[in-house]
Design a protein around this motif. Structure first.
Motif, PDB file in Angstrom:
ATOM      1  N   GLY A  89      87.223 -71.274   3.895  1.00 50.78           N
ATOM      2  CA  GLY A  89      87.495 -70.419   2.741  1.00 50.78           C
ATOM      3  C   GLY A  89      88.436 -69.275   3.109  1.00 50.78           C
ATOM      4  O   GLY A  89      88.636 -68.977   4.293  1.00 50.78           O
ATOM      5  N   ALA A  90      89.020 -68.646   2.084  1.00 52.21           N
ATOM      6  CA  ALA A  90      89.858 -67.476   2.340  1.00 52.21           C
ATOM      7  C   ALA A  90      89.008 -66.340   2.909  1.00 52.21           C
ATOM      8  O   ALA A  90      89.505 -65.490   3.645  1.00 52.21           O
ATOM      9  CB  ALA A  90      90.545 -67.031   1.053  1.00 52.21           C
ATOM     10  N   ASP A  91      87.726 -66.333   2.586  1.00 51.76           N
ATOM     11  CA  ASP A  91      86.843 -65.286   3.108  1.00 51.76           C
ATOM     12  C   ASP A  91      86.844 -65.255   4.634  1.00 51.76           C
ATOM     13  O   ASP A  91      86.794 -64.179   5.239  1.00 51.76           O
ATOM     14  CB  ASP A  91      85.404 -65.499   2.620  1.00 51.76           C
ATOM     15  N   TYR A 116      88.876 -56.961  -4.632  1.00 53.91           N
ATOM     16  CA  TYR A 116      87.910 -57.960  -4.180  1.00 53.91           C
ATOM     17  C   TYR A 116      86.964 -57.343  -3.142  1.00 53.91           C
ATOM     18  O   TYR A 116      87.409 -56.670  -2.205  1.00 53.91           O
ATOM     19  CB  TYR A 116      88.692 -59.142  -3.594  1.00 53.91           C
ATOM     20  N   TYR A 119      86.808 -57.515   1.349  1.00 57.29           N
ATOM     21  CA  TYR A 119      87.587 -56.776   2.356  1.00 57.29           C
ATOM     22  C   TYR A 119      86.696 -55.687   2.966  1.00 57.29           C
ATOM     23  O   TYR A 119      86.612 -55.536   4.184  1.00 57.29           O
ATOM     24  CB  TYR A 119      88.838 -56.126   1.742  1.00 57.29           C
ATOM     25  N   CYS A 158      95.714 -57.527  -3.306  1.00 57.90           N
ATOM     26  CA  CYS A 158      95.239 -58.720  -4.004  1.00 57.90           C
ATOM     27  C   CYS A 158      96.163 -58.972  -5.198  1.00 57.90           C
ATOM     28  O   CYS A 158      96.269 -58.141  -6.092  1.00 57.90           O
ATOM     29  CB  CYS A 158      93.800 -58.476  -4.474  1.00 57.90           C
ATOM     30  N   ASN A 162      91.841 -59.402  -8.251  1.00 56.56           N
ATOM     31  CA  ASN A 162      90.501 -59.695  -8.727  1.00 56.56           C
ATOM     32  C   ASN A 162      89.699 -58.412  -8.521  1.00 56.56           C
ATOM     33  O   ASN A 162      89.673 -57.909  -7.400  1.00 56.56           O
ATOM     34  CB  ASN A 162      89.900 -60.838  -7.910  1.00 56.56           C
ATOM     35  N   ASP A 189      96.621 -61.334  -0.785  1.00 52.05           N
ATOM     36  CA  ASP A 189      95.590 -62.323  -1.107  1.00 52.05           C
ATOM     37  C   ASP A 189      96.015 -63.062  -2.378  1.00 52.05           C
ATOM     38  O   ASP A 189      95.974 -62.516  -3.480  1.00 52.05           O
ATOM     39  CB  ASP A 189      94.250 -61.596  -1.309  1.00 52.05           C
ATOM     40  N   ALA A 191      94.626 -65.795  -3.798  1.00 49.71           N
ATOM     41  CA  ALA A 191      93.575 -66.751  -4.179  1.00 49.71           C
ATOM     42  C   ALA A 191      93.854 -67.392  -5.542  1.00 49.71           C
ATOM     43  O   ALA A 191      93.468 -68.534  -5.795  1.00 49.71           O
ATOM     44  CB  ALA A 191      92.210 -66.046  -4.195  1.00 49.71           C
ATOM     45  N   TYR A 192      94.544 -66.665  -6.430  1.00 50.08           N
ATOM     46  CA  TYR A 192      94.776 -67.169  -7.800  1.00 50.08           C
ATOM     47  C   TYR A 192      96.231 -67.539  -8.050  1.00 50.08           C
ATOM     48  O   TYR A 192      96.647 -67.666  -9.203  1.00 50.08           O
ATOM     49  CB  TYR A 192      94.336 -66.094  -8.813  1.00 50.08           C
ATOM     50  N   THR A 216      93.402 -70.341  -1.056  1.00 50.29           N
ATOM     51  CA  THR A 216      92.103 -71.017  -1.094  1.00 50.29           C
ATOM     52  C   THR A 216      92.158 -72.262  -1.964  1.00 50.29           C
ATOM     53  O   THR A 216      93.004 -72.348  -2.875  1.00 50.29           O
ATOM     54  CB  THR A 216      91.012 -70.063  -1.628  1.00 50.29           C
ATOM     55  N   SER A 218      89.371 -72.863  -3.570  1.00 48.58           N
ATOM     56  CA  SER A 218      88.169 -72.597  -4.368  1.00 48.58           C
ATOM     57  C   SER A 218      88.440 -72.368  -5.846  1.00 48.58           C
ATOM     58  O   SER A 218      87.544 -72.505  -6.665  1.00 48.58           O
ATOM     59  CB  SER A 218      87.446 -71.356  -3.845  1.00 48.58           C
ATOM     60  N   LYS A 219      89.633 -71.968  -6.219  1.00 50.35           N
ATOM     61  CA  LYS A 219      89.856 -71.561  -7.594  1.00 50.35           C
ATOM     62  C   LYS A 219      90.590 -72.676  -8.355  1.00 50.35           C
ATOM     63  O   LYS A 219      89.945 -73.505  -8.965  1.00 50.35           O
ATOM     64  CB  LYS A 219      90.596 -70.217  -7.620  1.00 50.35           C
ATOM     65  N   ARG A 227      84.482 -74.947   0.709  1.00 48.09           N
ATOM     66  CA  ARG A 227      84.774 -73.874   1.657  1.00 48.09           C
ATOM     67  C   ARG A 227      86.003 -74.217   2.487  1.00 48.09           C
ATOM     68  O   ARG A 227      85.927 -74.541   3.676  1.00 48.09           O
ATOM     69  CB  ARG A 227      83.571 -73.570   2.585  1.00 48.09           C
ATOM     70  N   CYS A 228      87.148 -74.178   1.848  1.00 46.99           N
ATOM     71  CA  CYS A 228      88.403 -74.429   2.562  1.00 46.99           C
ATOM     72  C   CYS A 228      89.477 -73.472   2.058  1.00 46.99           C
ATOM     73  O   CYS A 228      89.710 -73.369   0.846  1.00 46.99           O
ATOM     74  CB  CYS A 228      88.843 -75.877   2.364  1.00 46.99           C
TER      75      CYS A 228
HETATM   76  C1  LIG Z   1      87.443 -66.115  -4.561  1.00 45.07           C
HETATM   77  C2  LIG Z   1      88.287 -65.199  -3.766  1.00 45.07           C
HETATM   78  C3  LIG Z   1      88.418 -65.330  -2.380  1.00 45.07           C
HETATM   79  C4  LIG Z   1      87.557 -66.233  -1.556  1.00 45.07           C
HETATM   80  O1  LIG Z   1      87.894 -67.524  -1.595  1.00 45.07           O
HETATM   81  P1  LIG Z   1      87.092 -68.587  -0.717  1.00 45.07           P
HETATM   82  O2  LIG Z   1      88.177 -69.487  -0.269  1.00 45.07           O
HETATM   83  O3  LIG Z   1      86.147 -69.244  -1.653  1.00 45.07           O
HETATM   84  O4  LIG Z   1      86.417 -67.902   0.419  1.00 45.07           O
HETATM   85  C5  LIG Z   1      89.310 -64.502  -1.722  1.00 45.07           C
HETATM   86  N1  LIG Z   1      90.009 -63.573  -2.386  1.00 45.07           N
HETATM   87  C6  LIG Z   1      89.897 -63.411  -3.710  1.00 45.07           C
HETATM   88  C7  LIG Z   1      90.691 -62.374  -4.383  1.00 45.07           C
HETATM   89  C8  LIG Z   1      89.008 -64.206  -4.437  1.00 45.07           C
HETATM   90  O5  LIG Z   1      88.862 -63.987  -5.751  1.00 45.07           O
END
Ligand SMILES: *Cc1c(COP(=O)(O)O)cnc(C)c1O
Length: 369
Positions: A89-91, A116, A119, A158, A162, A189, A191-192, A216, A218-219, A227-228
C-alpha cells in the motif's frame, strides 16, 4: 508482575497514549453485517476489483520486487523500473520515507492540514517531529513553508487532497520543490491521480531530485484489500528506501493480482470506472449545491465529495441508521461541520440522497409544529 505492567514498563513511553489511525475499517469492521451496509466512508471503489491468480510457487519466497509487476507498473506510469518501489500500500511508502530520511527524535516532517492522517501517525510512531503549515483556502501556504526551510526533512503534499478533494496547482508544487530543493524531500501523494490522470507530476522525477510520488491500487483500481502501492522517485532514492523495506514486501498472490489489474484489459476497466465515478461525482456535487442545508461543497478531483452543513450530526446519524456510512471530517483543522461522501455506485448514491431528503423534510416539519 502482570503482563500489562511489564509491557507498560518496557514499551517506548510515547506509545502509551498514542491513538492509532482511526481508519474507516477500525471504526466499522467489514464483518459487521457488511452486506447490509453501504460503504461510502473510505473512498473505496464500488463493485468488484479484478481478482485473478496465476502463480503456483507459493512454497518459495517471492522476489524482492516481482519483475512482471514492476514491468507492468513501469509501462503504466511511464517511469523506468529503477524509479519504482512496490510496497504494501501507499501507507508503507509513507512510513518508509519517514524512516529513511528522518532520524528519530531529531528530524521533522512538514504536513499541510487538513490532510491525510497517516503522515502524522507514521511520524509519531517513528519519533519524528511534525510541523504544520495549514492549507490556505485549498492552496499551499508557500510563504509559511519557506519559513520551515532547514527545519524539516520531508514535506508531504497530497494532490488531489484527502479529505479536501482538489488538485494542488502545478505551479505551487513546482514552487515547493524549488523552495526545498536541497533541504527536504517533497512527497506528492497521488493516491487519487487516476481520477484526473493528466495531472500527475511523476514525469518531473528526472528534473527534481527531491521529488517522490506515491501511488496506490486501493482507490481507482478497486483493490484496497490487496494492499499494493508504489513509490516513484529517482533510482538513488529507491536504493535507499530498499535498504529500509522488509525483505519480501510483496506477497506472490498480491503481485499476481496486481499484475493482472495492470494488463490492457484491466486498465480499460479502470478507465470506465473512473469515467462513471467522475460523472456521479459531478451529479452529487450539483445536487449538494442545490440543497439549502448545504453550506459549502468543496471542488473535487477525486472519488469523494466534501461538504459542510449545520445539519452534520442529523445527516450523519440518519444515514448511519439506514446502514449508509460516510465519514465525519469535522475534527480536522478548518473542517468544522464537514462530511465526506465516497462516490459509490449510482444506486448507493441515490439511496443516500433519498435518506437525506426524507430526514431534512421530517426535521423541517417537526420544527414548524
Ligand atoms: C487511501 C490513501 C492512501 C493509502 O493507500 P493504501 O495504498 O491503501 O495504503 C494514501 N494516501 C492517501 C491520500 C489516501 O487517501
Amino acid at each position: 508482575m502482570s503482563a500489562t505492567s511489564v509491557v507498560n514498563k518496557l514499551v517506548r513511553p510515547e506509545l502509551l497514549d498514542m491513538v492509532p489511525y482511526q481508519s474507516a475499517r477500525r471504526l466499522y469492521s467489514s464483518s459487521e453485517a457488511s452486506n447490509s451496509k453501504i460503504w461510502l466512508n473510505a473512498n473505496e471503489s464500488p463493485g468488484p476489483g479484478i481478482y485473478q491468480l496465476n502463480g503456483d510457487c507459493i512454497n518459495r519466497y517471492p522476489d524482492f520486487q516481482p519483475e512482471p509487476l514492476l514491468n507492468a507498473y513501469s509501462e503504466y506510469c511511464q517511469q523506468p523500473r529503477e524509479n519504482i518501489l512496490a510496497t504494501r500500500g501507499a501507507d508503507e511508502g509513507i512510513e518508509l520515507i519517514i524512516r529513511t530520511f528522518c532520524r528519530a527524535y531529531q528530524d521533522s516532517i512538514l504536513i499541510c492540514p487538513p490532510t491525510y492522517g497517516m503522515y502524522a501517525i507514521s511520524a509519531e510512531n517513528h519519533g519524528a517531529g511534525i510541523v504544520k503549515v495549514p492549507l490556505l483556502d485549498n492552496r499551499l501556504d508557500l510563504e509559511g513553508m519557506r519559513q520551515q526551510v532547514g527545519k524539516v526533512k520531508v514535506v508531504f503534499v497530497c494532490s488531489p487532497g484527502n479529505p479536501t478533494g482538489n488538485l494542488i496547482p502545478h505551479d505551487q508544487i513546482e514552487a515547493t520543490l524549488n523552495v526545498f530543493q536541497d533541504s527536504a524531500i517533497v512527497v506528492v501523494d497521488e493516491a487519487y491521480i487516476e481520477f484526473c490522470s493528466d495531472k500527475t507530476v511523476a514525469n518531473w522525477i528526472s528534473k527534481y531530485p527531491n521529488l517522490i510520488v506515491l501511488r496506490t491500487l486501493s482507490k481507482a483500481f478497486a483493490l484496497a484489500g490487496l494492499r499494493c502501492g508504489f513509490t516513484l522517485a529517482n533510482s538513488d532514492t529507491i536504493v535507499m528506501l530498499s535498504k529500509v523495506i522488509a525483505p519480501y514486501p510483496v506477497p506472490a498472490p498480491v503481485a499476481d493480482i496486481a499484475t493482472n489489474a495492470l494488463t490492457k484489459e484491466g486498465l480499460q476497466q479502470i478507465s470506465i470506472r473512473v469515467q462513471e465515478s467522475n460523472l456521479l461525482r459531478a451529479e452529487l456535487s450539483a445536487w449538494l449545491n442545490e440543497q439549502e442545508w448545504c453550506q459549502q461543497v468543496y471542488p473535487s478531483d477525486a472519488n469523494f465529495v466534501l461538504f459542510s452543513t449545520q445539519k452534520k450530526d442529523l445527516i450523519f446519524n440518519a444515514l448511519a441508521q439506514q446502514g449508509i456510512l460516510i465519514r465525519d471530517q469535522s475534527k480536522q483543522l478548518q473542517l468544522d461541520n464537514c462530511l465526506r461522501i465516497s462516490i459509490g455506485s449510482e444506486r448507493e448514491l441515490s439511496l443516500l440522497k433519498k435518506v437525506i431528503e426524507q430526514t431534512i423534510t421530517v426535521s423541517a416539519t417537526s420544527h414548524s409544529i
